[in-house]
Each structure stands twice: as C-alpha cells, then as structure tokens.
Write an enzyme that holds these catalytic residues in place. Structure first.
Site, PDB file in Angstrom:
ATOM      1  CG  HIS A 108     -61.920 -21.964 -41.769  1.00 13.51           C
ATOM      2  ND1 HIS A 108     -61.856 -23.199 -42.394  1.00 13.51           N
ATOM      3  CD2 HIS A 108     -61.097 -22.057 -40.698  1.00 13.51           C
ATOM      4  CE1 HIS A 108     -61.037 -23.990 -41.718  1.00 13.51           C
ATOM      5  NE2 HIS A 108     -60.573 -23.321 -40.685  1.00 13.51           N
ATOM      6  CB  CYS A 164     -60.597  -2.626 -43.810  1.00  6.43           C
ATOM      7  SG  CYS A 164     -58.972  -1.845 -43.615  1.00  6.43           S
TER       8      CYS A 164
END
Length: 211
Positions: free
Chosen positions: A81, A89
């Site tokens: 996760h 980015c």
C-alpha cells in the site's frame, strides 16, 4: 479515522484541486498526530530474523515505514500500500520529500507539482480506488512462491489481494503460521495458529529480551 472522515477516492484526487488540498490537509494533520510512532518489539524481532537470514522478505500493508526504521534493508520490504513518509509524481515517479511540500503548503496551501514533468504529486500511498502497484504485487507473489514457510502477523486476513498470499503459499506446499490476537478466516488452513500478543510472542521466539 473513516468513522469521522469520508475517504477521498483516487479519481476525485486526480480530478479536483479541492480534494487534493483536502488530502494534503489531512496528511499533515495526521503526521502531527503520528510523529512519535516508532518500531515496537515485534518490528525488532522481525529485523533480527532478517539479519540472521531466516526471513527473506516482509510483505506489508502498513504505510508507516517502521520496518525500515527497525533496521530491515529496503530491498527486503515489499510495501503493498505504499509509504506515507514521502511523495512521488504520479506521471514520472520522481520522489519528493514531505518537508519541502509541507513548508510550501502551510504558507498558502500550494499544491505540489512535479518540477520535471508538471505531473500531480501525491503521497506515495495507495488511495481508495487507486490500482495496486504492479511491481510490488509481482515481488510479493514471487516471494510467496519462493518461501517454505509463510508467517502472517497481526492481520485479520480479510483485505484482498494481500490476504490471498497466505493461501497461495499453502497451495504451493509452504507451511502457514498465523499470529494474531483474534481468529482469522484462514485459521483452519494454517499449520500453526497463535492467538497471542505479537510483540511478546515474536520477541520470545527470537530470543530477544524485552522490558
């Protein structure tokens, strides 16, 4: 937290500056509340086994980076996760440190953008509605297939696809050990189940004294 705040879906984060600002507000508020988090006895027991070569990889759903803080080499940690301790980015993947983003945001709630490609910058975690990271999932699957023993620690084993890895390990003839305070749906297929406190149990198994 979701009892008091509605989670921000990934599609809303992408489409709306309003929700991106709200996401960063929550991030920096949450950071101040969790600033004192540190590895516990369980983390250090696992790190000890890693250093002895008894564990090859850690597959974790946690985003706190505490396994790294406990001394586990980064290449042996698979974060399904993501990691909440930095940003990246969404287009080119360039990494950004949160301290720089926080300093600008707290002045005028300026939204971060990539200085290489102008892409949207987001904390390096997987949000609701966001696709799971392909590389991490592939690494987790390979580590599962390569293991002879899979230890599931402190997980309810209800969140998929992560909960599928213990099943895959068993299907591939590995032993399955589950250590959790409560029962899990996978207890019946495990070779050993321990419903005990994690820190005390792992420290004792690793031969590490705790206060």
């Amino acid at each position: 937290i979701w009892k008091t705040q509605t989670p921000i879906d990934f599609s809303d984060f992408i489409a709306s500056e309003k929700w991106r600002r709200e996401s960063w507000r929550r991030k920096f508020t949450g950071d101040s509340k969790m600033a004192n988090a540190s590895p516990n006895a369980g983390h250090y027991a696992i790190s000890h086994w890693i250093s002895e070569g008894k564990i090859s990889h850690i597959i974790t759903q946690n985003v706190d980076g505490l396994h790294l803080q406990s001394g586990v080499p980064e290449q042996q940690i698979i974060e399904l996760h993501g990691n909440a301790n930095y940003a990246s980015c969404l287009d080119c993947g360039k990494r950004y440190e949160l301290s720089t983003i926080r300093a600008a945001f707290l002045i005028d709630e300026r939204l971060p953008s990539c200085d290489d490609c102008a892409g949207i910058v987001k904390t390096a975690t997987i949000s609701f509605g966001q696709a799971m990271p392909v590389e991490a999932m592939q690494r987790a699957e390979q580590a599962t297939l390569d293991c002879d023993t899979f230890i599931a620690i402190g997980s309810s084993l209800t969140v998929y696809p992560a909960a599928g890895f213990p099943v895959l390990a068993k299907q591939n003839q590995a032993k399955l050990i589950i250590i959790n305070n409560q029962e899990t749906d996978l207890d019946p297929i495990a070779d050993l189940v321990l419903h005990r406190p994690i820190g005390i149990t792992l420290s004792a198994a690793a031969g590490i004294k705790t206060d």
